[in-house]
Structure formats: structure tokens, C-alpha cells
Design a protein around this motif. Structure first.
Motif, short mmCIF file in Angstrom:
data_model
loop_
_atom_site.label_atom_id
_atom_site.label_comp_id
_atom_site.label_asym_id
_atom_site.label_seq_id
_atom_site.Cartn_x
_atom_site.Cartn_y
_atom_site.Cartn_z
N ASP A 1 0.88 -1.24 0.04
CA ASP A 1 0.02 -0.15 -0.12
C ASP A 1 0.63 1.34 -0.03
O ASP A 1 0.65 2.37 -0.75
CB ASP A 1 -0.74 0.08 1.20
CG ASP A 1 -1.80 -1.06 1.18
OD1 ASP A 1 -2.19 -1.58 0.32
OD2 ASP A 1 -2.55 -1.29 2.27
N TYR B 1 2.57 2.01 -3.59
CA TYR B 1 1.92 2.20 -4.34
C TYR B 1 1.31 3.82 -4.39
O TYR B 1 1.25 4.47 -5.07
CB TYR B 1 0.20 1.46 -4.32
CG TYR B 1 0.22 0.24 -4.94
CD1 TYR B 1 1.25 -0.33 -5.83
CD2 TYR B 1 -0.84 -0.67 -4.53
CE1 TYR B 1 1.22 -1.65 -6.25
CE2 TYR B 1 -0.68 -2.22 -4.87
CZ TYR B 1 0.11 -2.52 -5.92
OH TYR B 1 0.20 -3.88 -6.31
N GLY B 2 1.21 4.05 -2.88
CA GLY B 2 0.63 5.52 -2.55
C GLY B 2 2.02 6.13 -3.16
O GLY B 2 1.86 7.46 -3.80
N ALA C 1 -5.92 3.66 -7.61
CA ALA C 1 -6.05 2.84 -6.61
C ALA C 1 -7.00 1.92 -6.56
O ALA C 1 -6.61 0.48 -6.23
CB ALA C 1 -6.20 3.82 -5.30
N LYS D 1 -8.89 2.91 1.25
CA LYS D 1 -7.41 3.31 0.94
C LYS D 1 -7.59 4.19 -0.42
O LYS D 1 -6.58 4.95 -0.87
CB LYS D 1 -6.69 1.81 0.47
CG LYS D 1 -6.73 0.91 1.59
CD LYS D 1 -5.97 -0.39 1.32
CE LYS D 1 -5.75 -1.20 2.44
NZ LYS D 1 -5.13 -2.46 1.91
N ALA D 2 -8.39 3.85 -1.44
CA ALA D 2 -8.51 4.71 -2.68
C ALA D 2 -8.41 6.11 -2.35
O ALA D 2 -8.05 7.12 -3.00
CB ALA D 2 -9.50 4.29 -3.54
N ILE E 1 -5.19 7.69 -1.09
CA ILE E 1 -4.43 7.78 -2.18
C ILE E 1 -5.03 9.08 -3.03
O ILE E 1 -3.95 9.66 -3.60
CB ILE E 1 -4.27 6.50 -3.02
CG1 ILE E 1 -3.84 5.38 -2.18
CG2 ILE E 1 -3.59 6.71 -4.47
CD1 ILE E 1 -2.48 5.73 -1.44
#
Length: 325
Positions: free
Chosen positions: A69, A72-73, A244, A253-254, A257
Motif C-alpha cells: 500500500d 503504491y501511494g 488505486a 484506501k482509494a 491515495i
């Protein structure tokens, strides 16, 4: 301290209003802010010191617990916004100074307001705080490198000088703040409630200085700069959120982000622009500081309203299908 904390919350809640009022004052009466021009790096360093004072080990421990995570961020943060800035600058045929300023905004790390917006929007706040902390610490390497790659196509770039200034403005104050948090936690905890309000005041002064330095030129470029900033921000928010989900991240989470990508440390961009480019190049950063708070607040409110509507719909559905006795 209770009253001070309450006043601090009030000041922080209306940060966009204070920034707008400060910008208007600076535009109408530039001499009130121009003397602070040489102090902008110190003002931003104090903001970063405040950020360091609020950091905890948990923010960095998340890297070990959720490395994918975090990766990705950070990757999306530094891939999307520089590329979008370059595309918007080309599409709008921005003057070189404005184009460079917009690209510099995109190459800077995410702003601390992203954490607040994520919290309001019921996103993954822990992820937001960890990503913003780490991409800020990576800024001395990634910001000059990306700006050299993209901004160097438009104007000459001294990446070594950018690296040096970012280390002095960001890394050193943050590390000092973290150290003080560890060594004098009792006192830091006592003053923590007022740190956000102090940061807001420093941001208002910083943006006011940028406006004051460009007051004579601002009317000529304000509309095109505003359009560029709006496009940059909204496209970034949308691509961050979509990317995301495409990567399989959950809705909370999306949302985190999206804010980590769409909300910039535009104050840093403005300071670097004044120091290394041209005062006009600082205009996108100044406008971004106002706009991303407005767009971020609106998006967070939309998501909260959407969640509320979904809960109501689920309750109605549950009542409809439940057996009666």
C-alpha cells in the motif's frame, strides 16, 4: 491550553478563508508582505518542524505491515502529478515561467492537508499519514530529479541547489521535530493542539508574500494560472482514485491515495520557485494552496454524503427483506 486548543481548531477549520483573505490583503497592499520574502524558507522550515513534532513511530511502522500500500501511494504520487502538470502546461501553452511553476508543484510531495481531508472523508487515515510522511522525506531526491526531467525541458534547472534547499527546508526540520517528540514528549504533547494554527498562520504569510511579489503581474496571468491549477488538481484526484481501485485497493484506501496525489505541498513549490526560478513561477503554488483546500473539502463532503445515503439505502433494503412476525 483548552481555550487555545479550541481557537486552534477554529483557525485550522477555516484555513482556506484565511489564505484567501491573506492573498487579497497582499494583492491590495503588497508592502505589508514583501519584507518577508527573504524569510519564506524559514517559514516553511517552521511548518515542517511542526509536522515533525506530530509524527510518531507508528507512521513508519506501517511500511513493514503494509509495504504494498505504501509503495503504491508513493509511486502514484510521483508518477501522476508531475506528468499531469507537464500535460496541462503543454495543452494550455502556458508561458515558460508558469509552466515551470506548475510542474514544480507536481514534483513536490503531498501536503499535510491530505491527512485532514482523508480523515473527514472516512478514508484510511493511517495510510495517508504514512504515505505523506515518507514521500516528504523522499522529496530531496525525487523532486529535483523529476523537475530536472520535465521542467528542464522548459527552463534551466539547478537540481543540486534544489536538493540542498529541500534538505534544509524539509528533512532537517522534520528530523529535528521527530527528535524533540522523542526527547521532550511531555512538552511537545502540551503544545501540539496549537501547532496546526501556527502552521496556518505561516502558510498565510507565505502565500501572501508570493501574491505581493506578483501583484503587478497577477491580473494578466491569474485566469490561465487558475485554470491550469484546477485541471492539475482535479485530474490528479481522479487518476489517483481510479488507479488505486485498479490496483485492487479498498474504498477507504482509494480515498486516501486520491488526496495524497491531488493535494500538494504547494508552499514548498512557491518557495523553491522564488529562490530558483522567477516570482511568476510561484503563482501556481500560491493558487494551489487555496484551491486544493476547497476541492479537497468538497470531495470529502461528497464522499461522506454518499456513505450516508448508502447506509440509508441499506437500512431500507434490510427492512424490506426482513420477515415480519
Amino acid at each position: 491550553m483548552g481555550k487555545l486548543a479550541k481557537n486552534s481548531q477554529y483557525i485550522t477549520r477555516y484555513v482556506s478563508l484565511w489564505v484567501i483573505l491573506g492573498a487579497i490583503t497582499a494583492f491590495l497592499y503588497p508592502p505589508a508582505f514583501k519584507p518577508f520574502a527573504k524569510d519564506i524558507p524559514y517559514l516553511l522550515a517552521m511548518i515542517m518542524l511542526g509536522m515533525g513534532l506530530t509524527m510518531t513511530p507508528a507512521e513508519f511502522q506501517l511500511v513493514l505491515k503494509r509495504p504494498k500500500d505504501i509503495f503504491y501511494g508513493i509511486a502514484l504520487r510521483y508518477l501522476i502529478m508531475p506528468a499531469v502538470a507537464w500535460g496541462v502546461a503543454k495543452a494550455l501553452a502556458l508561458p515558460p515561467e508558469l509552466a515551470a511553476g506548475l510542474i514544480l508543484v507536481g514534483c513536490c510531495p503531498s501536503g499535510t492537508a491530505s491527512n485532514v481531508m482523508t480523515f473527514i472523508a472516512r478514508g484510511d487515515t493511517a495510510l495517508s499519514v504514512s504515505v505523506s510522511s515518507l514521500n516528504t522525506l523522499l522529496a530531496p531526491i525525487l523532486t529535483p530529479a523529476l523537475f530536472l526531467l520535465l521542467g528542464g525541458l522548459i527552463i534551466p534547472v539547478n537540481s543540486a541547489a534544489l536538493f540542498s534547499d529541500i534538505v534544509k527546508i524539509i528533512v532537517v526540520p522534520i528530523l529535528l521535530g521527530i527528535s524533540l517528540r522523542v526527547l521532550a514528549n511531555k512538552y511537545v504533547t502540551y503544545i501540539q493542539p496549537v501547532i496546526p494554527a501556527v502552521s496556518v498562520a505561516l502558510i498565510v504569510i507565505t502565500i501572501g508574500v508570493v501574491v505581493a511579489l506578483n501583484a503587478a503581474k497577477l491580473s494578466a496571468v491569474a485566469m490561465i494560472a487558475l485554470l491550469a491549477v484546477i485541471l492539475h488538481n482535479l485530474i490528479g484526484l481522479g487518476l489517483g482514485y481510479g488507479a488505486a481501485h485498479t490496483l485492487g485497493m479498498s474504498e477507504p484506501k482509494a480515498r486516501a491515495i486520491a488526496f495524497e496525489i491531488g493535494i500538494e505541498n504547494s508552499g514548498l513549490a512557491a518557495a523553491l520557485a522564488i529562490a530558483h526560478l522567477d516570482p511568476v513561477a510561484a503563482i501556481p503554488g500560491a493558487i494551489f494552496s487555496v484551491w486544493h483546500n476547497l476541492s479537497g473539502s468538497a470531495l470529502a463532503a461528497y464522499w461522506v454524503k454518499k456513505d450516508h445515503g448508502q447506509l440509508q439505502a441499506d437500512d431500507i433494503k434490510a427492512e424490506t427483506v426482513s420477515p415480519t412476525h
